[in-house]
Scaffold this active site. Structure first.
Site, PDB file in Angstrom:
ATOM      1  N   CYS A 105      87.357  17.888  -4.038  1.00 19.19           N
ATOM      2  CA  CYS A 105      88.311  18.545  -3.180  1.00 19.19           C
ATOM      3  C   CYS A 105      89.163  19.611  -3.903  1.00 19.19           C
ATOM      4  CB  CYS A 105      88.935  17.245  -2.785  1.00 19.19           C
ATOM      5  SG  CYS A 105      88.328  16.478  -1.399  1.00 19.19           S
ATOM      6  N   GLY A 133      71.070  19.104 -13.323  1.00 22.17           N
ATOM      7  CA  GLY A 133      70.469  18.294 -14.617  1.00 22.17           C
ATOM      8  C   GLY A 133      71.211  18.387 -15.811  1.00 22.17           C
TER       9      GLY A 133
END
Length: 618
Positions: A2, A360
């Site tokens: 958010c 990653g």
């Protein structure tokens, strides 16, 4: 995931209008819901991207059952279900947000030590009339703030903070010099005067009684040593267990998810682990280029086929990129020399119906994957060189620059000019984009005595650490937090896409940083990671040429993007902070293919001027 913001005032003022402007400025972070709550002296705002418990029960600001605590929260608590089982609380939702409230109600501020996740949240205690703001251990989620005698203003984004109109938008000279040096500004500073970023693992507290801002650190990466096995087989087993657990935690979501797949070691490990622990087919996304020498598509295809993922390849030409670049530049919240790559792949991922993706990011920093690890290790092994008289070293450095001009020679010459062996100064020079001599030429004011990056890592207890661990901690606290994580957040959230980073699970980080250098990097980068996952990382991925997740910038800046770049370089050179002739001289040198002026010395300048124009900063 958010966006949060708020204003705490010494005077009893209703700041709903200001917070409404702040919410609007970061609507992209949370298009699913919004909320504003105000009481005496405090106003909190929230934009919601629903990931867990998609119902209206997850609305924020969220209140405790007794209405004493009010919370706005950005992020995810991955172990919230386990924590929930320990709490004596009458829950009204299935959200991790409410678990934070209940945990705080039961354990107080110490509850954060139990959280495994990425988070920035603010909690108001009505009885104490106290506001607390906390950021996660590794700085995955951002939190900016401004404080004066009357107001504490905070937000997930810099542009939302300034949208409050409660502070001036002035360039900070120290931040600007840091930006030119490192293509970012090191926290707690920002590019704007008086606005700060809360450091990772830190907490701000302020009460109405004295209205003094207190900052404390609740977790620090340099103090997380643990006992690890000395046997390599046992170490591999622990790495496997911690990584698989980390990936599994990050698959908890009530929305469709996927993964970024570059075809490199880190993203291949993440996708492979996802395919083993997930009960549904993994969706993967890769950017490929028309210029084959830059494209990693075939390696991503190998991994996608290996794990039978639902794979999407995003093929880019310079024309495609030029069309999208203005939108990517507009998405930049705090200027940075990186980011458009993440914007592009995030756009395609979101358009495919994905709301959460794994990345990653963090693998290179943790497992010694960058060239800087070997470089700093060599410098440490040859520290006796700095016992040679300075004039002789200066002569050698100058000769090298003439014989083999380029960035590497410039940096080596700067290193040889140091008065003595000093890890902090050598690390800073190794990471600089523009060296001090060039920054000094570009600016119309005197540079600060000390680099912000040196100040950051000097605060850490690195003296007894092995060299690779020193570099890991330095990378995590500077480049990773203030470039990679900041860009990943602002570029993915521009599309309301949540990105999770399993390599940055704090339990995994603590373990790897406690492993001996001889096991981590016996002879090649990321050897520990590679040997821990032979079933996920085949030889054709491990031993492929390292290309990095980058665009062919040099070609583009000199051709397809020339007009855009030239406009911003010319306009930047006219600004009062800059020496016009020197900025234009640098641009000319790049276009003449001077080996000491690569695209990474030019692009941050283009970004900076675009950001200043868009944000109306003189």
């Amino acid at each position: 995931m958010c966006g949060i913001n708020g204003i705490f005032s010494l005077k009893n003022i209703d700041h709903r209008t200001h917070v409404s402007h702040m919410n609007k400025a970061m609507h992209h972070r949370g298009p699913d819901d919004k909320g504003i709550w105000s009481s005496e002296h405090i106003t909190l705002g929230h934009q919601r991207l629903s990931i867990i418990d998609l119902s209206k029960a997850g609305h924020q600001p969220m209140h405790s059952s007794d209405n004493n605590l009010t919370l706005v929260f950005n992020g995810e608590i991955y172990n919230f279900k386990e924590i929930r089982q320990e709490l004596n609380y009458s829950f009204r939702s299935d959200t991790d947000t409410e678990v934070i409230i209940a945990a705080w109600n039961q354990w107080g501020i110490s509850c954060v030590n139990r959280f495994n996740g990425m988070f920035a949240f603010s909690l108001w205690d009505k009885r104490k009339k106290q506001l607390t703001i906390i950021r996660d251990r590794l700085g995955i989620k951002p939190l900016y703030y401004y404080f004066d005698a009357q107001n504490l203003v905070f937000s997930s984004e810099l542009r939302a903070l300034t949208a409050s109109s409660l502070m001036n938008k002035e360039i900070d000279p120290s931040g600007l010099s840091d930006y030119l040096r490192y293509q970012t500004v090191q926290a707690p500073n920002t590019i704007l005067k008086g606005i700060y970023m809360l450091e990772p693992g830190s907490c701000l507290q302020i009460s109405l009684e004295d209205f003094k801002l207190q900052k404390q650190q609740w977790w620090s990466i340099d103090r997380c040593d643990i006992v690890v096995p000395d046997n390599i087989t046992e170490v591999h087993e622990h790495v496997r267990e911690l990584f698989y657990n980390s990936v599994k935690r990050r698959l908890v979501a009530d929305v469709p998810f996927g993964a970024f797949l570059s075809g490199g070691i880190d993203s291949s490990a993440v996708v492979g682990a996802m395919s083993k622990v997930s009960n549904r087919q993994v969706k993967t996304f890769n950017i490929s280029f028309a210029e084959k020498q830059y494209s990693e598509a075939k390696y991503a295809e190998y991994i996608a086929h290996m794990h039978q993922t639902d794979h999407t390849e995003i093929n880019l030409s310079p024309i495609d990129f030029l069309k999208e670049l203005p939108h990517a530049l507009n998405a930049i919240d705090h200027p940075s020399g990186d980011g458009p790559n993440t914007w592009m792949v995030s756009k395609a991922t979101k358009e495919a119906g994905i709301t959460m993706a794994l990345s990653g990011l963090g693998g290179d920093e943790l497992f010694a994957g960058y060239a800087i690890f070997a470089r700093m290790a060599r410098l440490d092994q040859h520290k006796y060189i700095w016992k040679i008289p300075v004039p002789l070293r200066q002569f050698a450095g100058n000769a090298l620059q003439k014989l083999k001009p380029g960035v590497s020679s410039d940096k080596l010459s700067a290193l040889l000019n140091l008065r003595e062996y000093d890890y902090f100064s050598q690390y800073a020079i190794s990471r600089q984009v523009l060296l001090d001599s060039k920054v000094n030429d570009l600016l119309n004011y005197e540079l600060p005595d000390e680099h912000l990056s040196i100040q950051v890592i000097n605060k850490l207890n690195l003296n007894k650490k092995e060299i690779l661990t020193k570099v890991s901690i330095s990378e995590i606290n500077t480049y990773m937090q203030n470039v990679l994580l900041r860009d990943s957040d602002q570029m993915s959230m521009a599309h309301a896409l949540e990105v999770r980073v399993p390599f940055l699970d704090h339990e995994l980080v603590q373990f790897i940083l406690s492993v001996s250098d001889r096991l981590k990097y016996p002879h090649s980068p990321k050897k520990l990671l590679v040997d821990s996952f032979p079933e996920l990382l085949p030889d054709y991925i491990v031993n492929r040429p390292k290309m990095g997740f980058v665009f062919p910038w040099s070609r583009w800046l000199q051709k397809d993007l020339y007009e855009l770049a030239d406009h911003h370089i010319q306009e930047l050179s006219k600004r009062p902070y800059f020496n016009q002739a020197e900025v234009q001289k640098l641009w000319s040198a790049f276009n003449k293919n001077n080996p000491s002026v690569t695209y990474s010395r030019i692009w941050p300048l283009v970004v900076l001027n675009h950001w200043m124009e868009r944000n109306e900063i003189l």
